[in-house]
Scaffold this motif. Structure first.
Motif, PDB file in Angstrom:
ATOM      1  N   GLY A  57       0.899  -1.090  -0.006  1.00  0.00           N
ATOM      2  CA  GLY A  57      -0.160   0.024   0.131  1.00  0.00           C
ATOM      3  C   GLY A  57       0.879   1.266   0.120  1.00  0.00           C
ATOM      4  O   GLY A  57       0.523   2.218  -0.630  1.00  0.00           O
ATOM      5  N   HIS A  58       1.696   1.402   0.897  1.00  0.00           N
ATOM      6  CA  HIS A  58       2.715   2.650   0.988  1.00  0.00           C
ATOM      7  C   HIS A  58       4.153   1.999   1.383  1.00  0.00           C
ATOM      8  O   HIS A  58       3.968   1.295   2.327  1.00  0.00           O
ATOM      9  N   ILE A  59       5.065   2.560   0.606  1.00  0.00           N
ATOM     10  CA  ILE A  59       6.449   2.332   0.720  1.00  0.00           C
ATOM     11  C   ILE A  59       6.808   3.580   1.409  1.00  0.00           C
ATOM     12  O   ILE A  59       6.951   4.752   0.602  1.00  0.00           O
ATOM     13  N   ASN A  60       7.028   3.631   2.812  1.00  0.00           N
ATOM     14  CA  ASN A  60       7.641   5.171   3.338  1.00  0.00           C
ATOM     15  C   ASN A  60       9.238   5.228   2.863  1.00  0.00           C
ATOM     16  O   ASN A  60       9.728   4.672   3.466  1.00  0.00           O
ATOM     17  N   VAL A  61       9.540   6.174   2.316  1.00  0.00           N
ATOM     18  CA  VAL A  61      11.157   6.525   1.837  1.00  0.00           C
ATOM     19  C   VAL A  61      11.392   7.266   3.348  1.00  0.00           C
ATOM     20  O   VAL A  61      10.678   8.124   3.722  1.00  0.00           O
ATOM     21  N   GLU A  62      12.674   6.955   3.340  1.00  0.00           N
ATOM     22  CA  GLU A  62      13.326   7.500   4.398  1.00  0.00           C
ATOM     23  C   GLU A  62      14.357   8.650   3.839  1.00  0.00           C
ATOM     24  O   GLU A  62      15.017   9.329   5.076  1.00  0.00           O
ATOM     25  N   SER A  63      14.755   8.740   2.681  1.00  0.00           N
ATOM     26  CA  SER A  63      15.609   9.716   2.442  1.00  0.00           C
ATOM     27  C   SER A  63      15.762   9.977   0.838  1.00  0.00           C
ATOM     28  O   SER A  63      14.642   9.209   0.180  1.00  0.00           O
ATOM     29  N   LEU A  64      16.111  10.790   0.453  1.00  0.00           N
ATOM     30  CA  LEU A  64      16.132  11.369  -1.018  1.00  0.00           C
ATOM     31  C   LEU A  64      16.904   9.944  -2.009  1.00  0.00           C
ATOM     32  O   LEU A  64      16.327   9.908  -2.934  1.00  0.00           O
ATOM     33  N   ALA A  65      17.875   9.535  -1.435  1.00  0.00           N
ATOM     34  CA  ALA A  65      18.436   8.487  -1.992  1.00  0.00           C
ATOM     35  C   ALA A  65      17.515   7.140  -2.210  1.00  0.00           C
ATOM     36  O   ALA A  65      17.670   6.461  -3.169  1.00  0.00           O
ATOM     37  N   GLU A  66      16.949   6.957  -1.208  1.00  0.00           N
ATOM     38  CA  GLU A  66      15.994   5.688  -0.930  1.00  0.00           C
ATOM     39  C   GLU A  66      14.786   5.956  -2.183  1.00  0.00           C
ATOM     40  O   GLU A  66      14.302   5.158  -2.881  1.00  0.00           O
ATOM     41  N   LEU A  67      14.337   7.292  -2.005  1.00  0.00           N
ATOM     42  CA  LEU A  67      13.174   7.785  -3.196  1.00  0.00           C
ATOM     43  C   LEU A  67      13.756   7.737  -4.427  1.00  0.00           C
ATOM     44  O   LEU A  67      13.140   7.077  -5.561  1.00  0.00           O
ATOM     45  N   ARG A  68      14.965   7.876  -4.882  1.00  0.00           N
ATOM     46  CA  ARG A  68      15.466   7.656  -6.100  1.00  0.00           C
ATOM     47  C   ARG A  68      15.756   6.391  -6.508  1.00  0.00           C
ATOM     48  O   ARG A  68      15.395   5.745  -7.624  1.00  0.00           O
TER      49      ARG A  68
END
Length: 178
Positions: A57-68
């Motif tokens: 349902g949701h993947i909560n990213v913890e950093s911009l690097a993880e988002l990328r």
């Protein structure tokens, strides 16, 4: 314990997980993938890909690097993802320093001043949708005023997201009250 997890899933509960192993247990227990939130620092590409393919349902990213990294994986595998951005609201809570997660400078969450950049990354990847803005201040908190401060900061970011054309439907204030 899968038996307890099955009971919770049957009762309609969701699951908040922090590892691929927890994801496998939650799915095996019968939790609907869309009712699972995958939080936590240090998610591997393998875990992110497994969450993408399972339709979490949701993947909560913890950093911009993880988002990328998440953006790259969605593109490589032609999959869409609803994500949350866990914000570090820079709120000091009166708790043991080892279980404090919302204070500035810690590894937990995207700093507020990087939120606009996170929105830009999401805008560049059509397969990403911002569904949540989240925070977690720590554990065993005995006072509510850190939550009030953190909530005010999340609400300001929610307005910023809406002004940029995003429509997150979840504002996750986290747990931690003792």
């Amino acid at each position: 314990n899968l038996a307890i997890l099955r009971i919770l899933a049957r009762l309609g509960a969701g699951a908040d997980i922090v590892s691929g192993g927890e994801m496998l247990r939650a799915l095996a227990a019968g939790f609907a993938p869309e009712s699972i939130v995958f939080s936590g620092v240090g998610k591997t590409d393998h875990e992110l890909l497994a969450a993408i393919m399972a339709g979490i349902g949701h993947i909560n990213v913890e950093s911009l690097a993880e988002l990328r990294r998440l953006a790259t994986l969605t593109d490589l595998h032609d999959q869409s993802v609803t994500l949350g951005i866990r914000i570090n609201p820079d709120v000091t809570a009166d708790t043991h320093p080892y279980i404090s997660t919302g204070k500035g400078g810690l590894k937990f969450g995207v700093p507020r001043d990087q939120f606009a950049e996170a929105l830009e990354i999401i805008d560049e990847v059509p397969r990403l949708r911002l569904g949540a803005i989240a925070m977690h201040l720590g554990s065993q908190l005995l006072r509510s005023d850190p939550y009030a401060t953190g909530t005010e900061r999340l609400l300001a970011l929610l307005e910023q997201a809406r002004a940029a054309g995003h429509a997150p439907d979840v504002l996750d204030l986290g747990g931690g009250l003792g």
